[in-house]
Motif scaffolding. Structure first.
Motif, PDB file in Angstrom:
ATOM      1  N   ALA A  22       0.844  -1.189   0.000  1.00 38.70           N
ATOM      2  CA  ALA A  22       0.000   0.000   0.000  1.00 38.70           C
ATOM      3  C   ALA A  22       0.879   1.238   0.000  1.00 38.70           C
ATOM      4  N   THR A  23       0.466   2.261  -0.713  1.00 38.11           N
ATOM      5  CA  THR A  23       1.223   3.512  -0.750  1.00 38.11           C
ATOM      6  C   THR A  23       1.024   4.284   0.544  1.00 38.11           C
ATOM      7  N   PHE A  24       1.926   5.207   0.797  1.00 41.89           N
ATOM      8  CA  PHE A  24       1.813   6.047   1.987  1.00 41.89           C
ATOM      9  C   PHE A  24       0.515   6.857   1.938  1.00 41.89           C
ATOM     10  N   GLY A  25       0.138   7.318   0.754  1.00 42.22           N
ATOM     11  CA  GLY A  25      -1.096   8.097   0.609  1.00 42.22           C
ATOM     12  C   GLY A  25      -2.336   7.310   0.987  1.00 42.22           C
ATOM     13  N   ARG A  26      -2.409   6.061   0.554  1.00 44.92           N
ATOM     14  CA  ARG A  26      -3.558   5.216   0.928  1.00 44.92           C
ATOM     15  C   ARG A  26      -3.574   4.961   2.433  1.00 44.92           C
ATOM     16  N   ARG A  27      -2.395   4.723   2.986  1.00 42.95           N
ATOM     17  CA  ARG A  27      -2.318   4.473   4.424  1.00 42.95           C
ATOM     18  C   ARG A  27      -2.732   5.713   5.209  1.00 42.95           C
ATOM     19  N   LEU A  28      -2.311   6.877   4.739  1.00 41.21           N
ATOM     20  CA  LEU A  28      -2.678   8.118   5.408  1.00 41.21           C
ATOM     21  C   LEU A  28      -4.187   8.358   5.310  1.00 41.21           C
ATOM     22  N   ARG A  95      -7.807  -5.629   9.071  1.00 37.59           N
ATOM     23  CA  ARG A  95      -7.928  -4.249   8.604  1.00 37.59           C
ATOM     24  C   ARG A  95      -8.942  -3.497   9.456  1.00 37.59           C
ATOM     25  N   THR A  96      -8.728  -2.208   9.562  1.00 40.77           N
ATOM     26  CA  THR A  96      -9.672  -1.337  10.255  1.00 40.77           C
ATOM     27  C   THR A  96     -10.734  -0.878   9.255  1.00 40.77           C
ATOM     28  N   LEU A  97     -11.714  -0.155   9.731  1.00 44.50           N
ATOM     29  CA  LEU A  97     -12.748   0.360   8.822  1.00 44.50           C
ATOM     30  C   LEU A  97     -12.150   1.275   7.768  1.00 44.50           C
ATOM     31  N   GLY A  98     -11.212   2.129   8.161  1.00 42.84           N
ATOM     32  CA  GLY A  98     -10.560   3.022   7.204  1.00 42.84           C
ATOM     33  C   GLY A  98      -9.796   2.245   6.144  1.00 42.84           C
ATOM     34  N   LYS A  99      -9.092   1.203   6.560  1.00 40.09           N
ATOM     35  CA  LYS A  99      -8.356   0.374   5.604  1.00 40.09           C
ATOM     36  C   LYS A  99      -9.322  -0.333   4.654  1.00 40.09           C
ATOM     37  N   MET A 100     -10.463  -0.790   5.176  1.00 39.54           N
ATOM     38  CA  MET A 100     -11.467  -1.416   4.313  1.00 39.54           C
ATOM     39  C   MET A 100     -11.937  -0.431   3.237  1.00 39.54           C
ATOM     40  N   VAL A 102     -10.423   2.128   1.865  1.00 41.73           N
ATOM     41  CA  VAL A 102      -9.453   2.502   0.824  1.00 41.73           C
ATOM     42  C   VAL A 102      -8.813   1.277   0.153  1.00 41.73           C
ATOM     43  N   GLY A 103      -9.221   0.086   0.551  1.00 41.65           N
ATOM     44  CA  GLY A 103      -8.763  -1.117  -0.118  1.00 41.65           C
ATOM     45  C   GLY A 103      -7.369  -1.579   0.240  1.00 41.65           C
ATOM     46  N   ILE A 104      -7.033  -1.561   1.538  1.00 41.58           N
ATOM     47  CA  ILE A 104      -5.740  -2.072   1.986  1.00 41.58           C
ATOM     48  C   ILE A 104      -5.960  -3.008   3.167  1.00 41.58           C
ATOM     49  N   ALA A 162       6.309  -5.422  14.396  1.00 42.52           N
ATOM     50  CA  ALA A 162       5.327  -6.517  14.477  1.00 42.52           C
ATOM     51  C   ALA A 162       5.503  -7.570  13.385  1.00 42.52           C
ATOM     52  N   GLY A 163       6.376  -7.310  12.416  1.00 41.37           N
ATOM     53  CA  GLY A 163       6.546  -8.260  11.323  1.00 41.37           C
ATOM     54  C   GLY A 163       5.346  -8.285  10.391  1.00 41.37           C
ATOM     55  N   THR A 164       4.833  -7.085  10.067  1.00 40.16           N
ATOM     56  CA  THR A 164       3.661  -6.982   9.208  1.00 40.16           C
ATOM     57  C   THR A 164       3.963  -6.107   7.992  1.00 40.16           C
ATOM     58  N   VAL A 165       3.087  -6.171   7.012  1.00 40.35           N
ATOM     59  CA  VAL A 165       3.161  -5.314   5.845  1.00 40.35           C
ATOM     60  C   VAL A 165       1.724  -4.970   5.443  1.00 40.35           C
ATOM     61  N   VAL A 166       1.522  -3.749   4.954  1.00 36.06           N
ATOM     62  CA  VAL A 166       0.199  -3.326   4.486  1.00 36.06           C
ATOM     63  C   VAL A 166       0.176  -3.452   2.967  1.00 36.06           C
ATOM     64  N   ILE A 167      -0.824  -4.170   2.472  1.00 40.16           N
ATOM     65  CA  ILE A 167      -0.926  -4.435   1.043  1.00 40.16           C
ATOM     66  C   ILE A 167      -2.233  -3.909   0.484  1.00 40.16           C
ATOM     67  N   ARG A 168      -2.258  -3.723  -0.846  1.00 43.40           N
ATOM     68  CA  ARG A 168      -3.507  -3.377  -1.531  1.00 43.40           C
ATOM     69  C   ARG A 168      -4.316  -4.648  -1.713  1.00 43.40           C
ATOM     70  N   THR A 169      -5.630  -4.500  -1.627  1.00 48.91           N
ATOM     71  CA  THR A 169      -6.490  -5.680  -1.821  1.00 48.91           C
ATOM     72  C   THR A 169      -7.318  -5.549  -3.079  1.00 48.91           C
TER      73      THR A 169
END
Length: 169
Positions: A22-28, A95-100, A102-104, A162-169
């Protein structure tokens, strides 16, 4: 592996294997949505608790101790709210509601699978709990989130810890 000419430091020549980070913009954008939702939840909680207090005590007057408790909760409770919000959503749906919106999604960096309880707990604690310290905690969180610019998979410090990565879905 040598970096490609014109690529920012920390960005290797080979693309990441697996789903697109996921891009920084999507995460933000996702985090902004989550903050707004958490703010509404906090406001609803304070209003509901005020009503419950009036109903139970039969008075709209508060004692000094009650006032101090509400003030401490108001000032220092934000990080705790964010911690529980993130942790419960991440351990349940990844994923949180915000992540849902924006598709990450947050996945394990090792295998791209579902987060373990420990990963969700650690990620949420590292991100949310520092925000319990007004001002300083927010600066820390902003700085550790900006670390995504130095990682080829756009991982912030809370992701690396945490050993995680945020990805686009």
């Amino acid at each position: 592996m040598q970096p490609v000419q014109g690529m920012p430091p920390g960005r290797g020549a080979s693309p990441p294997v697996g789903p697109e980070p996921a891009t920084f913009g999507r995460r933000l954008a996702a985090r902004t949505i989550d903050y707004v939702l958490a703010l509404f939840a906090a406001a609803a909680f304070f209003v509901a608790m005020a009503v419950v207090t009036v109903v139970l005590t039969g008075s709209d007057q508060t004692t000094d101790a009650e006032g101090t408790l509400w003030a401490v909760l108001f000032v220092f409770g934000w990080g705790l709210l964010l911690f529980f919000y993130d942790w419960l959503y991440l351990v349940t749906w990844g994923r949180t509601l915000g992540k849902m919106m924006v598709g990450i999604k947050v996945v394990s960096a090792a295998d791209g699978g579902r987060l373990s309880q420990g990963q969700a707990l650690g990620r949420s604690a590292f991100f949310g709990l520092p925000q319990s310290l007004p001002g300083l905690g927010h600066v820390f969180t902003m700085a550790e989130s900006m670390a995504a610019f130095g990682d080829r998979r756009n991982r912030s410090l809370h992701d690396r810890v945490a050993g995680t990565v945020v990805i686009r879905t």
